[in-house]
Write a protein that holds these residues in place. Structure first.
Motif, PDB file in Angstrom:
ATOM      1  N   ALA A  39      -1.112   0.843 -15.644  1.00 44.09           N
ATOM      2  CA  ALA A  39      -1.125   1.391 -14.289  1.00 44.09           C
ATOM      3  C   ALA A  39      -0.381   0.457 -13.335  1.00 44.09           C
ATOM      4  N   VAL A  40       0.230   1.031 -12.321  1.00 49.97           N
ATOM      5  CA  VAL A  40       0.850   0.242 -11.261  1.00 49.97           C
ATOM      6  C   VAL A  40      -0.203   0.069 -10.172  1.00 49.97           C
ATOM      7  N   MET A  41      -0.574  -1.169  -9.898  1.00 58.85           N
ATOM      8  CA  MET A  41      -1.585  -1.465  -8.882  1.00 58.85           C
ATOM      9  C   MET A  41      -0.867  -1.812  -7.578  1.00 58.85           C
ATOM     10  N   VAL A  42      -1.206  -1.092  -6.516  1.00 56.50           N
ATOM     11  CA  VAL A  42      -0.537  -1.240  -5.230  1.00 56.50           C
ATOM     12  C   VAL A  42      -1.527  -1.739  -4.191  1.00 56.50           C
ATOM     13  N   GLY A  43      -1.168  -2.802  -3.496  1.00 54.54           N
ATOM     14  CA  GLY A  43      -1.963  -3.313  -2.389  1.00 54.54           C
ATOM     15  C   GLY A  43      -1.361  -2.864  -1.070  1.00 54.54           C
ATOM     16  N   GLY A  88      -3.849   6.011   7.417  1.00 54.16           N
ATOM     17  CA  GLY A  88      -4.274   4.620   7.403  1.00 54.16           C
ATOM     18  C   GLY A  88      -4.093   3.899   6.087  1.00 54.16           C
ATOM     19  N   PRO A  89      -5.042   3.024   5.741  1.00 50.50           N
ATOM     20  CA  PRO A  89      -4.874   2.067   4.654  1.00 50.50           C
ATOM     21  C   PRO A  89      -4.659   2.668   3.274  1.00 50.50           C
ATOM     22  N   ALA A  90      -5.047   3.896   3.042  1.00 51.74           N
ATOM     23  CA  ALA A  90      -4.831   4.488   1.725  1.00 51.74           C
ATOM     24  C   ALA A  90      -3.383   4.903   1.529  1.00 51.74           C
ATOM     25  N   ALA A  91      -2.556   4.743   2.545  1.00 55.71           N
ATOM     26  CA  ALA A  91      -1.167   5.198   2.478  1.00 55.71           C
ATOM     27  C   ALA A  91      -0.319   4.384   1.518  1.00 55.71           C
ATOM     28  N   GLU A  92      -0.692   3.145   1.210  1.00 57.11           N
ATOM     29  CA  GLU A  92       0.170   2.317   0.374  1.00 57.11           C
ATOM     30  C   GLU A  92       0.454   2.952  -0.974  1.00 57.11           C
ATOM     31  N   ALA A  93      -0.526   3.627  -1.565  1.00 57.70           N
ATOM     32  CA  ALA A  93      -0.297   4.267  -2.853  1.00 57.70           C
ATOM     33  C   ALA A  93       0.631   5.464  -2.715  1.00 57.70           C
ATOM     34  N   VAL A  94       0.549   6.160  -1.604  1.00 59.83           N
ATOM     35  CA  VAL A  94       1.424   7.304  -1.367  1.00 59.83           C
ATOM     36  C   VAL A  94       2.861   6.835  -1.206  1.00 59.83           C
ATOM     37  N   PHE A 150      -6.284  -8.067  -3.689  1.00 63.10           N
ATOM     38  CA  PHE A 150      -5.166  -8.953  -4.001  1.00 63.10           C
ATOM     39  C   PHE A 150      -5.425  -9.649  -5.327  1.00 63.10           C
ATOM     40  N   GLY A 151      -4.420 -10.313  -5.838  1.00 61.23           N
ATOM     41  CA  GLY A 151      -4.533 -11.048  -7.091  1.00 61.23           C
ATOM     42  C   GLY A 151      -3.315 -10.799  -7.967  1.00 61.23           C
ATOM     43  N   SER A 152      -3.310 -11.430  -9.126  1.00 57.33           N
ATOM     44  CA  SER A 152      -2.149 -11.336 -10.013  1.00 57.33           C
ATOM     45  C   SER A 152      -1.947  -9.927 -10.570  1.00 57.33           C
ATOM     46  N   ARG A 153      -2.972  -9.092 -10.553  1.00 57.45           N
ATOM     47  CA  ARG A 153      -2.862  -7.729 -11.085  1.00 57.45           C
ATOM     48  C   ARG A 153      -2.128  -6.782 -10.142  1.00 57.45           C
ATOM     49  N   ILE A 154      -2.017  -7.131  -8.863  1.00 50.22           N
ATOM     50  CA  ILE A 154      -1.287  -6.297  -7.908  1.00 50.22           C
ATOM     51  C   ILE A 154       0.204  -6.394  -8.221  1.00 50.22           C
ATOM     52  N   ASP A 155       0.827  -5.240  -8.472  1.00 50.55           N
ATOM     53  CA  ASP A 155       2.243  -5.202  -8.836  1.00 50.55           C
ATOM     54  C   ASP A 155       3.165  -5.175  -7.622  1.00 50.55           C
ATOM     55  N   CYS A 156       2.731  -4.522  -6.561  1.00 52.88           N
ATOM     56  CA  CYS A 156       3.558  -4.431  -5.367  1.00 52.88           C
ATOM     57  C   CYS A 156       2.677  -4.085  -4.170  1.00 52.88           C
ATOM     58  N   TYR A 157       3.232  -4.240  -3.009  1.00 54.06           N
ATOM     59  CA  TYR A 157       2.537  -3.895  -1.766  1.00 54.06           C
ATOM     60  C   TYR A 157       3.334  -2.817  -1.048  1.00 54.06           C
ATOM     61  N   GLY A 158       2.625  -1.864  -0.493  1.00 47.65           N
ATOM     62  CA  GLY A 158       3.232  -0.824   0.327  1.00 47.65           C
ATOM     63  C   GLY A 158       2.601  -0.878   1.708  1.00 47.65           C
ATOM     64  N   TRP A 159       3.272  -0.276   2.664  1.00 46.67           N
ATOM     65  CA  TRP A 159       2.721  -0.273   4.009  1.00 46.67           C
ATOM     66  C   TRP A 159       1.347   0.378   4.010  1.00 46.67           C
TER      67      TRP A 159
END
Length: 90
Positions: A30-34, A79-85, A53-62
């Motif tokens: 899975a791609v983990m997005v913060g 709001g905050p759930a938008a990063e995955a979108v 956060f942590g080493s398992r997070i692959d990328c960050y989105g707004w």
């Protein structure tokens, strides 16, 4: 979201499944997005304080100031759930 350090998280068996540097790590594929702040601070985006956060997070989105279109027309800010979108492939 929850501001959790995923490297310190353990499952019910006490295994560090999300810590890439630990022998217990298992990659699910899975791609983990913060979530990150949309504004630039000091030349880069900053992790949103409530984002995991942590080493398992692959990328960050707004995670802030994300505007989407409503199906019936118009716009709305999400709001905050938008990063995955934002990070999801289309």
């Amino acid at each position: 979201n929850g501001g959790s350090d995923l490297d310190a998280w353990t499952d019910v068996g006490g295994f560090f499944r999300l810590n890439r540097g630990h022998p217990d790590f298992r990659d699910s594929g899975a791609v983990m997005v913060g979530a990150a702040l949309s504004g630039i601070v000091g030349g880069s985006h900053t992790r949103w304080s409530s984002s995991n956060f942590g080493s398992r997070i692959d990328c960050y989105g707004w995670g802030t100031n994300v505007t989407t279109r409503r199906p019936a027309g118009g716009r709305r800010e999400v709001g905050p759930a938008a990063e995955a979108v934002v990070a999801a492939p289309r």
